[in-house]
Design a protein around this motif. Structure first.
Motif, short mmCIF file in Angstrom:
data_model
loop_
_atom_site.label_atom_id
_atom_site.label_comp_id
_atom_site.label_asym_id
_atom_site.label_seq_id
_atom_site.Cartn_x
_atom_site.Cartn_y
_atom_site.Cartn_z
N ARG A 135 -7.10 -6.39 4.73
CA ARG A 135 -7.79 -6.36 6.02
C ARG A 135 -7.27 -7.48 6.92
NH1 ARG A 135 -9.89 -3.97 10.34
NH2 ARG A 135 -11.31 -5.36 11.43
N ALA A 136 -7.09 -8.67 6.35
CA ALA A 136 -6.59 -9.80 7.14
C ALA A 136 -5.20 -9.53 7.68
CB ALA A 136 -6.60 -11.06 6.29
N ALA A 137 -4.42 -8.75 6.95
CA ALA A 137 -3.06 -8.41 7.38
C ALA A 137 -3.02 -7.12 8.20
CB ALA A 137 -2.16 -8.27 6.15
N ASN A 138 -4.21 -6.58 8.52
CA ASN A 138 -4.32 -5.35 9.30
C ASN A 138 -3.62 -4.19 8.60
OD1 ASN A 138 -5.35 -3.95 11.52
ND2 ASN A 138 -3.42 -4.13 12.66
N LEU A 139 -3.78 -4.12 7.27
CA LEU A 139 -3.21 -3.05 6.48
C LEU A 139 -4.32 -2.17 5.90
CD1 LEU A 139 -0.52 -5.06 4.46
CD2 LEU A 139 -0.10 -3.51 6.38
N ASP A 140 -4.01 -0.92 5.70
CA ASP A 140 -4.93 0.03 5.07
C ASP A 140 -4.69 -0.03 3.57
OD1 ASP A 140 -6.44 2.17 4.21
OD2 ASP A 140 -5.09 3.69 5.00
N ALA A 141 -5.59 -0.70 2.84
CA ALA A 141 -5.39 -0.89 1.41
C ALA A 141 -5.28 0.45 0.68
CB ALA A 141 -6.55 -1.71 0.82
N GLU A 142 -6.12 1.39 1.06
CA GLU A 142 -6.09 2.71 0.42
C GLU A 142 -4.73 3.38 0.64
OE1 GLU A 142 -8.21 6.07 -1.51
OE2 GLU A 142 -8.77 3.97 -1.23
N GLY A 143 -4.26 3.35 1.89
CA GLY A 143 -2.98 3.97 2.20
C GLY A 143 -1.81 3.27 1.54
N GLU A 144 -1.86 1.93 1.49
CA GLU A 144 -0.79 1.18 0.84
C GLU A 144 -0.69 1.55 -0.64
OE1 GLU A 144 1.46 -1.02 2.16
OE2 GLU A 144 0.68 -0.35 4.09
N LEU A 145 -1.85 1.62 -1.30
CA LEU A 145 -1.83 1.96 -2.73
C LEU A 145 -1.37 3.40 -2.93
CD1 LEU A 145 -2.41 1.27 -5.67
CD2 LEU A 145 -4.80 1.91 -5.28
N ARG A 146 -1.82 4.29 -2.05
CA ARG A 146 -1.44 5.69 -2.18
C ARG A 146 0.08 5.86 -2.04
NH1 ARG A 146 -5.14 7.57 0.94
NH2 ARG A 146 -3.94 7.48 2.87
N ARG A 147 0.66 5.19 -1.04
CA ARG A 147 2.10 5.32 -0.83
C ARG A 147 2.91 4.67 -1.95
NH1 ARG A 147 0.11 4.97 4.43
NH2 ARG A 147 0.05 2.70 4.45
N THR A 148 2.44 3.52 -2.42
CA THR A 148 3.16 2.85 -3.51
C THR A 148 3.08 3.65 -4.80
OG1 THR A 148 2.69 0.67 -2.54
CG2 THR A 148 3.29 0.72 -4.86
N THR A 149 1.92 4.22 -5.04
CA THR A 149 1.75 5.06 -6.23
C THR A 149 2.64 6.30 -6.16
OG1 THR A 149 -0.54 4.32 -6.49
CG2 THR A 149 0.09 6.34 -7.64
N ALA A 150 2.74 6.88 -4.96
CA ALA A 150 3.59 8.07 -4.79
C ALA A 150 5.05 7.73 -5.06
CB ALA A 150 3.43 8.63 -3.38
N ALA A 151 5.50 6.56 -4.58
CA ALA A 151 6.89 6.14 -4.82
C ALA A 151 7.12 5.87 -6.30
CB ALA A 151 7.20 4.89 -4.00
N TRP A 152 6.15 5.24 -6.95
CA TRP A 152 6.24 4.98 -8.39
C TRP A 152 6.31 6.29 -9.17
CZ3 TRP A 152 2.68 6.38 -12.19
CH2 TRP A 152 2.86 5.79 -13.45
N GLU A 153 5.46 7.24 -8.79
CA GLU A 153 5.46 8.54 -9.45
C GLU A 153 6.80 9.25 -9.27
OE1 GLU A 153 3.11 12.85 -9.21
OE2 GLU A 153 2.76 11.30 -7.71
N GLN A 154 7.30 9.23 -8.04
CA GLN A 154 8.56 9.91 -7.75
C GLN A 154 9.71 9.32 -8.55
OE1 GLN A 154 9.88 9.66 -3.63
NE2 GLN A 154 10.67 11.74 -3.73
N GLY A 155 9.72 7.99 -8.68
CA GLY A 155 10.77 7.34 -9.45
C GLY A 155 10.75 7.74 -10.90
N HIS A 156 9.56 7.81 -11.48
CA HIS A 156 9.45 8.18 -12.89
C HIS A 156 9.73 9.65 -13.12
CE1 HIS A 156 8.29 4.42 -14.79
NE2 HIS A 156 7.55 4.16 -13.73
N ARG A 157 9.36 10.47 -12.13
CA ARG A 157 9.69 11.91 -12.25
C ARG A 157 11.21 12.09 -12.25
NH1 ARG A 157 6.07 16.09 -11.12
NH2 ARG A 157 3.93 15.43 -10.65
N ALA A 158 11.90 11.32 -11.38
CA ALA A 158 13.36 11.41 -11.31
C ALA A 158 13.99 10.96 -12.61
CB ALA A 158 13.86 10.57 -10.14
N ALA A 159 13.30 10.08 -13.33
CA ALA A 159 13.81 9.58 -14.60
C ALA A 159 13.49 10.51 -15.75
CB ALA A 159 13.24 8.19 -14.88
N GLY A 160 12.81 11.64 -15.42
CA GLY A 160 12.54 12.63 -16.45
C GLY A 160 11.17 12.56 -17.09
N LEU A 161 10.30 11.73 -16.54
CA LEU A 161 8.96 11.61 -17.14
C LEU A 161 8.09 12.82 -16.78
CD1 LEU A 161 7.12 9.74 -18.79
CD2 LEU A 161 6.30 8.80 -16.62
#
Length: 215
Positions: A189-215
């Motif tokens: 909040r202090a950084a004017n960021l949407d915590a929910e959105g930040e976690l959602r996007r980071t999780t999506a990138a993490w998921e995509q990376g592991h899917r590409a690795a065959g998980l």
């Protein structure tokens, strides 16, 4: 002819008519059986899919998901028409919304002094909403059904905009997990960021990376 006129002029009217046909005798048995409660999971799912389309910059998906969310509004309004004690329809919903938007923007539609910055607009909106609904606390009206992260963020934002000290002490690494999570929400909040959105996007990138690795 306006660029916005044409064959889609009556699309909303057609949508209401189609929903009425589906819900009426001789229509769709599944639609006829639905209630406000039974539709709640679908509304939540459609809202999540809309957010996903926005974050993916998926224009076609955005258009489709907006339609799916609109369907939920029309569906609920059609069910509401059948209430024997307090019926209302989609026109009533739209009328209430128009009145609320005008009422809560006196700097646009009334004589109040214009609010030029975004934070000031949020404060004015919260003040009008609290007075209108006669809420005792700035925290009233934040749904318990929100995810814990999104709800924490909303509560911190409400308190801050009301002028309260919302500083959350930095949590030590060995602090309880909840304390550390709340501290992160306050940091976002202090950084004017949407915590929910930040976690959602980071999780999506993490998921995509592991899917590409065959998980």
């Amino acid at each position: 002819m306006s660029a916005r006129s044409g064959p889609h002029d009556d699309a909303l009217t057609q949508l209401v008519a189609v929903m009425d046909r589906l819900r009426s005798p001789g229509g769709c048995p599944w639609d006829a059986q639905q209630t406000h409660r039974s539709l709640v999971p679908y509304a939540l799912e459609e809202a999540a899919e809309l957010a996903e389309a926005v974050e993916a910059d998926d224009r076609a998906g955005l258009r489709e998901e907006l339609g799916d969310l609109l369907l939920q509004v029309v569906f609920h309004a059609r069910i509401a028409q059948e209430d024997p004690d307090d019926p209302f329809d989609v026109q009533d919903v739209a009328g209430d919304l128009v009145a609320k938007l005008v009422r809560r923007h006196p700097h646009v539609f009334g004589d109040a002094e214009a609010v030029h910055d975004e934070e000031g607009q949020h404060v004015a909106w919260d003040r009008a909403k609290r007075a209108e609904k006669q809420r005792a606390s700035v925290f009233d009206g934040v749904p318990l059904g929100l995810g814990a992260l999104a709800r924490a963020q909303k509560l911190v934002s409400r308190a801050e905009r009301a002028g309260h000290d919302v500083s959350v002490p930095a949590a030590a690494p060995d602090a309880p997990l909840g304390d550390r999570l709340l501290a992160l929400v306050a940091e976002a909040r202090a950084a004017n960021l949407d915590a929910e959105g930040e976690l959602r996007r980071t999780t999506a990138a993490w998921e995509q990376g592991h899917r590409a690795a065959g998980l």
